[in-house]
Design a protein around this motif. Structure first.
Motif, PDB file in Angstrom:
ATOM      1  N   UNK A 182      38.615  41.384  57.084  1.00 15.88           N
ATOM      2  CA  UNK A 182      39.334  40.128  57.298  1.00 15.88           C
ATOM      3  C   UNK A 182      38.377  38.946  57.202  1.00 15.88           C
ATOM      4  N   UNK A 183      37.194  39.096  57.774  1.00 18.83           N
ATOM      5  CA  UNK A 183      36.170  38.059  57.687  1.00 18.83           C
ATOM      6  C   UNK A 183      35.835  37.761  56.231  1.00 18.83           C
ATOM      7  N   UNK A 184      35.575  38.815  55.467  1.00 21.64           N
ATOM      8  CA  UNK A 184      35.201  38.640  54.065  1.00 21.64           C
ATOM      9  C   UNK A 184      36.332  38.003  53.267  1.00 21.64           C
ATOM     10  N   UNK A 185      37.550  38.486  53.467  1.00 23.50           N
ATOM     11  CA  UNK A 185      38.674  37.970  52.685  1.00 23.50           C
ATOM     12  C   UNK A 185      38.938  36.502  52.987  1.00 23.50           C
ATOM     13  N   UNK A 186      38.918  36.108  54.249  1.00 26.47           N
ATOM     14  CA  UNK A 186      39.249  34.737  54.619  1.00 26.47           C
ATOM     15  C   UNK A 186      38.227  33.739  54.078  1.00 26.47           C
ATOM     16  N   UNK A 187      36.948  34.107  54.133  1.00 27.74           N
ATOM     17  CA  UNK A 187      35.990  33.144  53.583  1.00 27.74           C
ATOM     18  C   UNK A 187      36.000  33.180  52.054  1.00 27.74           C
ATOM     19  N   UNK A 188      36.353  34.312  51.470  1.00 30.49           N
ATOM     20  CA  UNK A 188      36.522  34.377  50.022  1.00 30.49           C
ATOM     21  C   UNK A 188      37.691  33.507  49.585  1.00 30.49           C
ATOM     22  N   UNK A 189      38.751  33.488  50.395  1.00 33.67           N
ATOM     23  CA  UNK A 189      39.911  32.642  50.122  1.00 33.67           C
ATOM     24  C   UNK A 189      39.495  31.169  50.098  1.00 33.67           C
ATOM     25  N   UNK A 190      38.684  30.769  51.058  1.00 35.13           N
ATOM     26  CA  UNK A 190      38.216  29.379  51.099  1.00 35.13           C
ATOM     27  C   UNK A 190      37.334  29.059  49.892  1.00 35.13           C
ATOM     28  N   UNK A 191      36.463  30.002  49.527  1.00 33.17           N
ATOM     29  CA  UNK A 191      35.600  29.807  48.360  1.00 33.17           C
ATOM     30  C   UNK A 191      36.440  29.649  47.095  1.00 33.17           C
ATOM     31  N   UNK A 192      37.483  30.474  46.969  1.00 29.89           N
ATOM     32  CA  UNK A 192      38.354  30.416  45.790  1.00 29.89           C
ATOM     33  C   UNK A 192      39.021  29.052  45.660  1.00 29.89           C
ATOM     34  N   UNK A 193      39.527  28.530  46.770  1.00 29.20           N
ATOM     35  CA  UNK A 193      40.173  27.224  46.753  1.00 29.20           C
ATOM     36  C   UNK A 193      39.170  26.129  46.389  1.00 29.20           C
ATOM     37  N   UNK A 194      37.998  26.168  47.017  1.00 30.37           N
ATOM     38  CA  UNK A 194      36.967  25.156  46.775  1.00 30.37           C
ATOM     39  C   UNK A 194      36.466  25.212  45.339  1.00 30.37           C
ATOM     40  N   UNK A 195      36.154  26.414  44.860  1.00 31.80           N
ATOM     41  CA  UNK A 195      35.609  26.572  43.516  1.00 31.80           C
ATOM     42  C   UNK A 195      36.632  26.153  42.462  1.00 31.80           C
ATOM     43  N   UNK A 196      37.892  26.559  42.632  1.00 30.28           N
ATOM     44  CA  UNK A 196      38.907  26.225  41.637  1.00 30.28           C
ATOM     45  C   UNK A 196      39.277  24.749  41.663  1.00 30.28           C
ATOM     46  N   UNK A 197      39.224  24.140  42.824  1.00 34.80           N
ATOM     47  CA  UNK A 197      39.489  22.697  42.893  1.00 34.80           C
ATOM     48  C   UNK A 197      38.469  21.921  42.072  1.00 34.80           C
ATOM     49  N   UNK A 198      37.182  22.236  42.269  1.00 37.43           N
ATOM     50  CA  UNK A 198      36.134  21.549  41.511  1.00 37.43           C
ATOM     51  C   UNK A 198      36.205  21.882  40.026  1.00 37.43           C
ATOM     52  N   UNK A 199      36.567  23.125  39.707  1.00 36.73           N
ATOM     53  CA  UNK A 199      36.657  23.548  38.306  1.00 36.73           C
ATOM     54  C   UNK A 199      37.795  22.852  37.580  1.00 36.73           C
ATOM     55  N   UNK A 200      38.972  22.782  38.223  1.00 33.53           N
ATOM     56  CA  UNK A 200      40.125  22.151  37.583  1.00 33.53           C
ATOM     57  C   UNK A 200      39.933  20.646  37.439  1.00 33.53           C
ATOM     58  N   UNK A 201      39.100  20.051  38.275  1.00 35.94           N
ATOM     59  CA  UNK A 201      38.799  18.631  38.148  1.00 35.94           C
ATOM     60  C   UNK A 201      37.784  18.371  37.040  1.00 35.94           C
ATOM     61  N   UNK A 202      36.890  19.343  36.822  1.00 33.62           N
ATOM     62  CA  UNK A 202      35.805  19.162  35.867  1.00 33.62           C
ATOM     63  C   UNK A 202      36.195  19.542  34.442  1.00 33.62           C
ATOM     64  N   UNK A 203      37.014  20.590  34.288  1.00 36.14           N
ATOM     65  CA  UNK A 203      37.363  21.089  32.962  1.00 36.14           C
ATOM     66  C   UNK A 203      38.839  20.849  32.663  1.00 36.14           C
ATOM     67  N   UNK A 204      39.160  20.628  31.376  1.00 31.34           N
ATOM     68  CA  UNK A 204      40.564  20.399  31.016  1.00 31.34           C
ATOM     69  C   UNK A 204      41.329  21.717  30.966  1.00 31.34           C
ATOM     70  N   UNK A 205      42.646  21.617  30.992  1.00 28.41           N
ATOM     71  CA  UNK A 205      43.503  22.793  31.069  1.00 28.41           C
ATOM     72  C   UNK A 205      43.350  23.722  29.871  1.00 28.41           C
ATOM     73  N   UNK A 206      43.134  23.153  28.714  1.00 26.86           N
ATOM     74  CA  UNK A 206      43.006  23.972  27.510  1.00 26.86           C
ATOM     75  C   UNK A 206      41.765  24.864  27.567  1.00 26.86           C
ATOM     76  N   UNK A 207      40.691  24.330  28.119  1.00 29.37           N
ATOM     77  CA  UNK A 207      39.459  25.117  28.246  1.00 29.37           C
ATOM     78  C   UNK A 207      39.647  26.257  29.240  1.00 29.37           C
TER      79      UNK A 207
END
Length: 290
Positions: A182-207
């Protein structure tokens, strides 16, 4: 080191090296990594819900998973940046060199002590990593170390190694306070949200769509093997010292270097072969350490 945690870590080095190879072979490292985190939290969502319902959630867990998520995010960012600038067979060994930092911070923060055999093993693994960076076994070869450190790939890989040391120690502390999966999954969930937020802001949808289209299967595999690998590590951490678990994980450099040589056409000179051999001997010594 007891047999069961030793075996768990040995198993993890193969899966860890494999998913790092998949990231290196992708086209856009940051987008690939971000999508793999989405796949990861999706694949393991059902067992996560089960553990959440059966073990419950306390507010004190927020600090544990928030710190873990922050350090892990930094590790992924540094790792993806390192692969952008350097070869797998060079970046991977450096990024796995958390034992350069782990014995010191483990001693300072949790008073973890290792015996003379364990210290010898750690020093051999570090020596092996050093030798792997040499272009030749002479003075000129030593001078290449300075050049490699100045390389962006190696610099990012060193930062990734420091992050690994940090989250390994934090994991050791956290899993004594909450259920490991549970510890691993919950912090992985936060990492996924953080990483994808920065990625979707930096790269366009087509890429982003292009990376998913080209590497859908590989992205899903990384999502699975990332969690599977670290669940093995967390289990080993409940039974053994953080320094020994972190040190033994360094043996994955052997698999990483082989994959880089065999599948990506990277160089495998004599220094790298000797460095790998020294690291393997050092890793094997950990089994005898107390």
């Amino acid at each position: 080191m007891d047999t069961l945690p030793f075996a768990l870590v040995l198993t993890s080095i193969f899966t860890h090296a494999y998913w790092n190879y998949l990231i290196k072979s992708s086209q856009n490292k940051h987008v690939f990594t971000a999508l793999s985190k989405l796949a990861e939290i999706t694949i393991f969502s059902i067992p996560a819900v089960y553990f959440l319902m059966t073990t419950g959630f306390k507010m004190e867990f927020l600090l544990l998973i928030s710190v873990a998520a922050s350090i892990t995010f930094l590790n992924y960012f540094f790792l993806a940046s390192a692969y952008k600038h350097g070869d797998l067979s060079l970046v991977y060994p450096v990024s796995r060199s958390s034992i350069l930092f782990l014995p010191i911070i483990a001693f300072y923060f949790i008073d973890e002590r290792i015996d003379i055999v364990g210290l010898s093993a750690i020093l051999m693994i570090l020596l092996g990593t050093f030798v792997m960076h040499m272009e030749s076994l002479d003075k000129r070869g030593i001078q290449t170390i300075v050049k490699n450190v100045n390389n962006k790939g190696s610099a990012y890989a060193i930062l990734a190694a420091l992050a690994v040391a940090g989250y390994t120690l934090w994991d050791k502390i956290s899993i004594s306070k909450m259920e490991p999966f549970l510890y691993f999954y919950l912090y992985t969930f936060l990492v996924a949200i953080l990483y994808n937020t920065t990625t979707f802001l930096k790269f366009d949808k087509e890429e982003i769509k292009k990376e998913w289209s080209l590497n859908r299967s590989e992205i899903i595999q990384v999502g699975f093997f990332n969690s599977f690998t670290y669940i093995l590590i967390l289990t080993a951490l409940t039974m053994s010292k953080a320094t020994y678990v972190g040190g033994l994980r360094q043996l994955s450099i052997v698999i990483g270097a082989f994959l880089g040589y065999k599948l990506l056409g990277e160089k495998m000179g004599l220094p790298k072969v000797i460095g790998i051999a020294i690291s393997v001997v050092g890793g094997s010594l950990i089994y005898l350490a107390k």
